[in-house]
Scaffold this active site. Structure first.
Site, PDB file in Angstrom:
ATOM      1  N   LYS A  15       0.766  -1.350  -0.257  1.00 40.90           N
ATOM      2  CA  LYS A  15       0.371  -0.222   0.082  1.00 40.90           C
ATOM      3  C   LYS A  15       1.214   1.124  -0.059  1.00 40.90           C
ATOM      4  CE  LYS A  15      -2.750   2.983   3.114  1.00 40.90           C
ATOM      5  NZ  LYS A  15      -3.491   3.190   3.934  1.00 40.90           N
ATOM      6  N   GLY A  62      -7.582   9.318   9.180  1.00 40.98           N
ATOM      7  CA  GLY A  62      -7.780   9.509  10.576  1.00 40.98           C
ATOM      8  C   GLY A  62      -8.675  10.478  11.195  1.00 40.98           C
ATOM      9  N   ALA A  90      -9.003   5.758   3.602  1.00 39.99           N
ATOM     10  CA  ALA A  90      -8.844   6.602   4.320  1.00 39.99           C
ATOM     11  C   ALA A  90     -10.617   7.269   5.087  1.00 39.99           C
ATOM     12  CB  ALA A  90      -7.339   7.829   4.279  1.00 39.99           C
ATOM     13  N   GLY A  91     -10.058   7.986   6.030  1.00 35.79           N
ATOM     14  CA  GLY A  91     -11.014   9.092   6.024  1.00 35.79           C
ATOM     15  C   GLY A  91     -12.485   8.230   7.261  1.00 35.79           C
ATOM     16  N   ASN A 122      -8.903   2.420   9.760  1.00 32.87           N
ATOM     17  CA  ASN A 122      -8.207   1.838  10.603  1.00 32.87           C
ATOM     18  C   ASN A 122      -9.248   2.744  11.658  1.00 32.87           C
ATOM     19  OD1 ASN A 122      -6.104   0.973  12.454  1.00 32.87           O
ATOM     20  ND2 ASN A 122      -4.604   1.350  11.915  1.00 32.87           N
TER      21      ASN A 122
END
Lengths: 65, 272
Positions: B104, B165, B196-197, B218
């Site tokens: 990634k 994040g 992401a986000g 995550n």
């Protein structure tokens, strides 16, 4: 001789190699990856002698996204 | 089986889950299990050489079960991202994990926004493809950048829903859908993963409903009050979005269309 390991100065005996370095830190070769002077070193070459001024990076996996 | 192909890699679960920022390794294990994910991301970092007593992440991941996807998080130049990719691949080869060979790719612009640097990402993609990597490239939601990265040889493009994040979800669904349209033009199978986000379950559903092939997240799980429960929510959200996408949603209309027939009504109808 003086080398750098993970950004820190480290005094090691002449003739040291990556294997002896890992051993000194109680690390096993198959749980880390190693760079010498910004180039990946394959495990088979961990026995090659280090030279004064060498920069070694020893890395592993940590949590990440 | 709803298989997702990314280069030579095949996965059967479209939720990719990160291993960062959990309060404990045990919470991480529970959350990963609850998410039913098959692919987990990890970062490459310096080994702690002093007071190394804590066990390493590798002790808490079942490497026979999960496909590890190493990232290049924390890299701000193409050169560093390539170094980190090579280290990650070497580590996974040693572990005999199926993830050896994909990465990634993140080449970031600055520490505050963590937004991708498009030029560095493009450079690193080209080099890593030459090195034989299957590159999954994190990028912004700019459709043209996404196309350039695909042309550079990336096996998958991963547009961001919003900053890493941030939990702001999919801020520009139009851009994500344009990314999807351009990347999949005459190449329907080209995998696009929203990365992401993600803040909560509906963000995952929205990404999948508009046709993303997968979602990587995550913090949305790791920093939820109950990570395992949120992981379960994310798993169902992904399935809901995927099924809705495959089902073909109805078009949005300006006016109502009655679900009950007007024929046979006994009531007064205004205007008639």
């Amino acid at each position: 001789m003086l080398i750098k390991v993970n950004g820190q100065d480290k005094e090691v005996p002449e003739g040291s190699n990556i294997l002896s370095l890992l051993d000194a830190f109680k690390l096993t070769p198959d749980k880390v990856a190693v760079e010498l002077n910004r180039r990946l070193v394959k495990t088979a070459l961990y026995g090659n002698a280090l030279e004064s001024g060498d920069q070694v990076e020893i890395v592993t996996f940590v949590g990440g996204g | 089986m709803d298989v997702l192909r990314i280069g030579k890699f095949e996965v059967t679960n479209r939720l990719f889950v990160g291993t960062g920022k959990y309060a404990t390794h045990e919470l991480m294990q529970q959350a990963l299990a609850a998410s039913a994910c098959q692919v987990v991301t990890v970062a490459v970092r310096r080994e702690r050489l002093v007071d190394k007593e804590g066990r390493s992440l590798l002790d808490f991941l079942d490497l026979s079960k999960y496909i590890i996807l190493p990232n290049t998080a924390g890299c701000f130049t193409a050169d560093d991202a390539i170094r980190v990719s090579l280290l990650g691949r070497d580590l996974l080869e040693k572990q005999g994990n199926k993830g050896a060979g994909w990465v990634k790719l993140e080449v970031l612009g600055d520490k505050k926004t963590l937004l991708p640097d498009p030029v560095g990402t493009l450079e690193a993609t080209k080099e890593l493809v030459k090195e034989g990597f299957t590159v999954l490239a994190y990028t912004s939601d700019d459709p043209r950048s996404a196309v350039r990265i695909k042309e550079a040889g990336a096996a998958s493009v991963m547009p961001a829903g919003s900053p890493i994040g941030s939990g702001q979800g999919i801020l520009n669904p139009l851009n994500i859908s344009l990314c999807l349209e351009l990347l999949k033009e005459n190449d329907r199978g080209f995998p696009v993963i929203v990365d992401a986000g993600v803040g909560t379950a509906s963000d995952v559903t929205i990404a999948m409903e508009i046709g993303a092939d997968g979602v990587l997240l995550n913090t949305g799980i790791a920093h939820a009050k109950d990570p395992a429960k949120m992981a379960t929510a994310m798993r169902h959200a992904l399935d809901a979005g995927r099924l809705a996408y495959q089902s073909g949603r109805i078009p949005k209309k300006r006016y109502a269309t009655a679900s009950s027939p007007f024929e046979g009504v006994i009531s007064y109808i205004p205007g008639e």
